[in-house]
Design an enzyme around this catalytic site. Structure first.
Site, mmCIF file in Angstrom:
data_model
loop_
_atom_site.group_PDB
_atom_site.id
_atom_site.type_symbol
_atom_site.label_atom_id
_atom_site.label_comp_id
_atom_site.label_asym_id
_atom_site.label_seq_id
_atom_site.Cartn_x
_atom_site.Cartn_y
_atom_site.Cartn_z
ATOM 1 N N ASP A 1 0.862 -1.188 0.000
ATOM 2 C CA ASP A 1 0.000 0.000 0.000
ATOM 3 C C ASP A 1 0.892 1.229 0.000
ATOM 4 O OD1 ASP A 1 -2.288 1.636 0.178
ATOM 5 O OD2 ASP A 1 -2.322 1.558 2.354
ATOM 6 N N SER A 2 0.290 2.378 -0.237
ATOM 7 C CA SER A 2 1.051 3.626 -0.151
ATOM 8 C C SER A 2 1.360 3.974 1.297
ATOM 9 C CB SER A 2 0.262 4.769 -0.791
ATOM 10 O OG SER A 2 -0.963 4.965 -0.100
ATOM 11 N N TYR B 1 -0.814 8.463 -2.705
ATOM 12 C CA TYR B 1 -1.013 8.141 -4.116
ATOM 13 C C TYR B 1 -2.196 8.892 -4.727
ATOM 14 C CZ TYR B 1 2.233 4.137 -4.288
ATOM 15 O OH TYR B 1 3.350 3.339 -4.298
ATOM 16 N N GLY B 2 -3.211 9.174 -3.916
ATOM 17 C CA GLY B 2 -4.466 9.680 -4.453
ATOM 18 C C GLY B 2 -4.392 11.019 -5.142
ATOM 19 N N CYS C 1 -4.394 -1.571 -1.899
ATOM 20 C CA CYS C 1 -4.584 -0.130 -2.132
ATOM 21 C C CYS C 1 -5.467 0.015 -3.352
ATOM 22 C CB CYS C 1 -3.227 0.530 -2.356
ATOM 23 S SG CYS C 1 -3.285 2.253 -2.908
ATOM 24 N N ASN C 2 -6.635 0.630 -3.194
ATOM 25 C CA ASN C 2 -7.552 0.787 -4.325
ATOM 26 C C ASN C 2 -6.953 1.640 -5.433
ATOM 27 O OD1 ASN C 2 -10.580 -0.234 -3.667
ATOM 28 N ND2 ASN C 2 -9.551 0.393 -1.784
ATOM 29 N N THR C 3 -6.255 2.715 -5.074
ATOM 30 C CA THR C 3 -5.679 3.583 -6.091
ATOM 31 C C THR C 3 -4.652 2.826 -6.926
ATOM 32 O OG1 THR C 3 -6.025 5.553 -4.720
ATOM 33 C CG2 THR C 3 -4.431 5.731 -6.517
ATOM 34 N N CYS D 1 -11.079 3.172 -0.380
ATOM 35 C CA CYS D 1 -9.696 3.410 0.021
ATOM 36 C C CYS D 1 -9.474 2.538 1.242
ATOM 37 C CB CYS D 1 -9.457 4.879 0.360
ATOM 38 S SG CYS D 1 -7.804 5.184 1.085
ATOM 39 N N THR D 2 -8.412 1.759 1.250
ATOM 40 C CA THR D 2 -8.211 0.827 2.355
ATOM 41 C C THR D 2 -7.939 1.532 3.677
ATOM 42 O OG1 THR D 2 -5.875 0.560 1.697
ATOM 43 C CG2 THR D 2 -7.465 -1.077 0.885
ATOM 44 N N HIS D 3 -7.606 2.801 3.649
ATOM 45 C CA HIS D 3 -7.461 3.559 4.894
ATOM 46 C C HIS D 3 -8.804 3.721 5.620
ATOM 47 C CE1 HIS D 3 -3.573 4.783 3.220
ATOM 48 N NE2 HIS D 3 -3.263 5.326 4.376
#
Length: 270
Positions: A16-17, A48-49, A80-82, A194-196
């Site tokens: 992930d970022s 990243y977004g 990470c979705n992005t 977003c995984t956050h």
């Protein structure tokens, strides 16, 4: 699928970022208790977004290539979705191991929605992706799908996990980005793209003016990892997890207690 020749200590790599991928790691560890883990965060490239798609498409496969060369994982998970919506095909082309991508859970949201109005809350980069357009067309064609990107909520989550001060109004403001759109008053499902964001789902629920269901794809990702692992053995006991950062600084060191809660007791630099 993997087979019994896979070394038991070959880890699953989560990428992930930042720390959002912990929400994917958690369900995976719950399903596979002895899973060996390398968790990689691109702290030097975070967030990243807000970056151009071209930068993500080039950066993510290059980093994953280095990580695979160093740690020899059995499976790579883009948590990470992005990164997944932009670079999944590039990563799969570059690696010779199974790669699992995390993409917005629009399909289950469309199945469950009664009002046929769905929100997608992610990063600016994720919500504008053609990948999301395709998911919407395939699974939510009869739905109104609202989208909102919130870089502020990503930063809020990172700050919370470091124990840093964070503006408590940020989750409500992010949710308002969906609710205030035409049709937002009928929205009954919100996809956390977003995984956050599952890390502050309780705060999003508290900010909602009425009951709204929040969905993410973490449980499905865990099942996918287990399926791809096939007959490959796990270690007899759960090994210590490794957290790898592309830049290790004082801010990363503040994440140590949060990482330890997910079994990540070693912090290393890539």
């Amino acid at each position: 699928m993997l087979d019994a020749t896979t070394p038991p200590d070959a880890p699953v790599l989560f990428f992930d970022s930042g720390v959002g991928g912990l929400t994917i790691l958690g369900p995976a560890k719950a399903l596979m208790s002895h899973i060996p883990v390398v968790y990689a965060a691109d702290s030097a490239g975070f967030p990243y977004g807000t970056k151009p798609d071209s930068e993500i498409a080039a950066r993510v496969p290059a980093l994953l290539g280095r990580l695979v060369e160093r740690y020899r994982p059995r499976i790579a998970v883009i948590a990470c979705n992005t990164a997944a919506t932009i670079a999944l095909s590039h990563v799969r082309a570059a690696l010779d191991i199974p790669v699992v991508g995390t993409v917005p859970a629009i399909k289950p949201a469309a199945i469950a929605s009664r009002t046929r109005v769905i929100g997608v809350l992610g990063t600016d980069a994720t919500v504008r992706q053609p990948y999301v357009d395709r998911l919407t067309a395939e699974h939510g064609a009869d739905c109104t799908v609202l989208r909102h990107g919130s870089a502020a909520l990503v930063a809020y989550v990172e700050a919370r996990l470091r124990g840093a001060p964070a503006d408590p109004s940020v989750p409500a403001d992010a949710l308002a980005g969906l609710l205030d759109q035409p049709g937002g008053d009928r929205m009954d499902m919100v996809v956390l793209a977003c995984t956050h964001f599952p890390l502050v789902q309780d705060e999003l629920e508290a900010a909602a003016p009425r009951p709204i269901t929040f969905l993410d794809g973490a449980a499905g990702i865990a099942r996918r990892i287990a399926y791809l692992n096939g007959d490959a053995p796990w270690p007899q006991t759960a090994p210590e997890g490794i957290a790898v950062f592309t830049r290790v600084d004082a801010e990363v060191e503040k994440l140590a207690p949060a990482l330890a809660r997910f079994g990540l007791t070693q912090i290393r630099a890539l």
